[in-house]
Design a protein around this motif. Structure first.
Motif, PDB file in Angstrom:
ATOM      1  N   GLN A  51      30.117  43.489  31.919  1.00 57.82           N
ATOM      2  CA  GLN A  51      31.570  43.528  32.068  1.00 57.82           C
ATOM      3  C   GLN A  51      32.183  42.225  31.562  1.00 57.82           C
ATOM      4  O   GLN A  51      31.690  41.139  31.862  1.00 57.82           O
ATOM      5  CB  GLN A  51      31.955  43.731  33.536  1.00 57.82           C
ATOM      6  CG  GLN A  51      31.448  45.032  34.121  1.00 57.82           C
ATOM      7  CD  GLN A  51      32.021  46.235  33.413  1.00 57.82           C
ATOM      8  OE1 GLN A  51      33.227  46.368  33.247  1.00 57.82           O
ATOM      9  NE2 GLN A  51      31.139  47.117  32.966  1.00 57.82           N
ATOM     10  N   SER A  52      33.257  42.336  30.815  1.00 60.49           N
ATOM     11  CA  SER A  52      33.977  41.172  30.294  1.00 60.49           C
ATOM     12  C   SER A  52      34.937  40.651  31.352  1.00 60.49           C
ATOM     13  O   SER A  52      35.631  41.433  31.994  1.00 60.49           O
ATOM     14  CB  SER A  52      34.757  41.565  29.049  1.00 60.49           C
ATOM     15  OG  SER A  52      33.888  42.050  28.062  1.00 60.49           O
ATOM     16  N   GLN A  53      34.979  39.319  31.499  1.00 62.90           N
ATOM     17  CA  GLN A  53      35.856  38.706  32.493  1.00 62.90           C
ATOM     18  C   GLN A  53      36.506  37.463  31.911  1.00 62.90           C
ATOM     19  O   GLN A  53      35.905  36.771  31.092  1.00 62.90           O
ATOM     20  CB  GLN A  53      35.061  38.294  33.724  1.00 62.90           C
ATOM     21  CG  GLN A  53      34.326  39.418  34.411  1.00 62.90           C
ATOM     22  CD  GLN A  53      33.534  38.891  35.599  1.00 62.90           C
ATOM     23  OE1 GLN A  53      33.981  38.021  36.337  1.00 62.90           O
ATOM     24  NE2 GLN A  53      32.337  39.420  35.781  1.00 62.90           N
ATOM     25  N   ILE A  54      37.695  37.179  32.364  1.00 60.02           N
ATOM     26  CA  ILE A  54      38.354  35.910  32.079  1.00 60.02           C
ATOM     27  C   ILE A  54      38.632  35.265  33.425  1.00 60.02           C
ATOM     28  O   ILE A  54      39.238  35.880  34.301  1.00 60.02           O
ATOM     29  CB  ILE A  54      39.653  36.099  31.273  1.00 60.02           C
ATOM     30  CG1 ILE A  54      39.321  36.605  29.873  1.00 60.02           C
ATOM     31  CG2 ILE A  54      40.449  34.804  31.204  1.00 60.02           C
ATOM     32  CD1 ILE A  54      40.509  36.830  28.972  1.00 60.02           C
ATOM     33  N   GLY A  55      38.142  34.050  33.599  1.00 59.57           N
ATOM     34  CA  GLY A  55      38.369  33.304  34.832  1.00 59.57           C
ATOM     35  C   GLY A  55      37.799  33.932  36.090  1.00 59.57           C
ATOM     36  O   GLY A  55      38.494  33.996  37.108  1.00 59.57           O
ATOM     37  N   PRO A  56      36.531  34.359  36.086  1.00 62.76           N
ATOM     38  CA  PRO A  56      35.984  34.975  37.302  1.00 62.76           C
ATOM     39  C   PRO A  56      35.884  33.976  38.448  1.00 62.76           C
ATOM     40  O   PRO A  56      35.700  32.783  38.234  1.00 62.76           O
ATOM     41  CB  PRO A  56      34.592  35.441  36.862  1.00 62.76           C
ATOM     42  CG  PRO A  56      34.212  34.488  35.770  1.00 62.76           C
ATOM     43  CD  PRO A  56      35.505  34.204  35.045  1.00 62.76           C
ATOM     44  N   GLY A  57      35.981  34.481  39.675  1.00 64.35           N
ATOM     45  CA  GLY A  57      35.830  33.644  40.860  1.00 64.35           C
ATOM     46  C   GLY A  57      34.377  33.428  41.240  1.00 64.35           C
ATOM     47  O   GLY A  57      34.044  32.521  41.986  1.00 64.35           O
ATOM     48  N   ALA A  58      33.500  34.292  40.709  1.00 60.74           N
ATOM     49  CA  ALA A  58      32.059  34.194  40.968  1.00 60.74           C
ATOM     50  C   ALA A  58      31.327  34.704  39.731  1.00 60.74           C
ATOM     51  O   ALA A  58      31.872  35.503  38.965  1.00 60.74           O
ATOM     52  CB  ALA A  58      31.671  35.001  42.193  1.00 60.74           C
ATOM     53  N   TYR A  59      30.082  34.239  39.558  1.00 60.26           N
ATOM     54  CA  TYR A  59      29.301  34.640  38.390  1.00 60.26           C
ATOM     55  C   TYR A  59      27.813  34.516  38.736  1.00 60.26           C
ATOM     56  O   TYR A  59      27.367  33.463  39.202  1.00 60.26           O
ATOM     57  CB  TYR A  59      29.637  33.740  37.191  1.00 60.26           C
ATOM     58  CG  TYR A  59      29.005  34.184  35.912  1.00 60.26           C
ATOM     59  CD1 TYR A  59      29.595  35.174  35.142  1.00 60.26           C
ATOM     60  CD2 TYR A  59      27.815  33.623  35.481  1.00 60.26           C
ATOM     61  CE1 TYR A  59      29.015  35.602  33.959  1.00 60.26           C
ATOM     62  CE2 TYR A  59      27.226  34.038  34.297  1.00 60.26           C
ATOM     63  CZ  TYR A  59      27.831  35.025  33.545  1.00 60.26           C
ATOM     64  OH  TYR A  59      27.237  35.455  32.375  1.00 60.26           O
TER      65      TYR A  59
END
Length: 152
Positions: A51-59
């Motif tokens: 999944q593509s994310q911008i600015g995730p809170g967790a990774y």
């Protein structure tokens, strides 16, 4: 005055049917315009599930078992060349084994960089490298700065 209401209705429907495709053709952006827009968008980071994310809170860093993950992420830069933030690396000590281990928290600075070139048709631009810098202690055996390749 309309002499044949049925004929008028059929003519009106035919005209609308012919005009509809023309209206959407003119409203749709050109392929080159869409490609230019895609190239100017900021890169994403791709997670373990693709999944593509911008600015995730967790990774999650350890996709196989989840024994290393970044949490409480706060980003203060996210642009076409890099993303920079801070957070906590939660790492399982796996002692005596991973299922019975305990998670320990280490504050980190996070940098994402080396975005893909964003070639047309190759999908969304994404960062390909993640660098962690431990700011107050590090997991046993880990250097102060660690670099990982990212999925994509």
């Amino acid at each position: 005055m309309v002499r044949n209401p049925m004929r008028a209705a059929v003519t009106l429907c035919a005209a609308a049917a012919l005009a509809a495709p023309l209206g959407t053709a003119f409203a749709a952006p050109s392929a080159s315009s869409a490609a230019r827009t895609q190239q100017t968008q900021d890169p994403v980071v791709v997670d373990c599930a693709g999944q593509s994310q911008i600015g995730p809170g967790a990774y999650v860093l350890a996709c196989g078992d989840g024994n290393s993950r970044l949490v409480s992420l706060q980003w203060y830069r996210w642009d076409a060349t890099a993303a920079v933030g801070r957070g906590t690396n939660a790492v399982n000590d796996c002692d005596p084994y991973c299922a019975a281990g305990a998670f320990h928290s280490y504050p980190v600075r996070v940098r994402l960089d080396m975005p893909t070139a964003g070639e047309q048709g190759a999908g969304q631009r994404h960062f390909t490298r993640l660098t962690l810098t431990y700011t107050d202690g590090a997991p046993e055996g880990s250097p102060r700065t660690v670099t990982y390749p990212l999925p994509g």
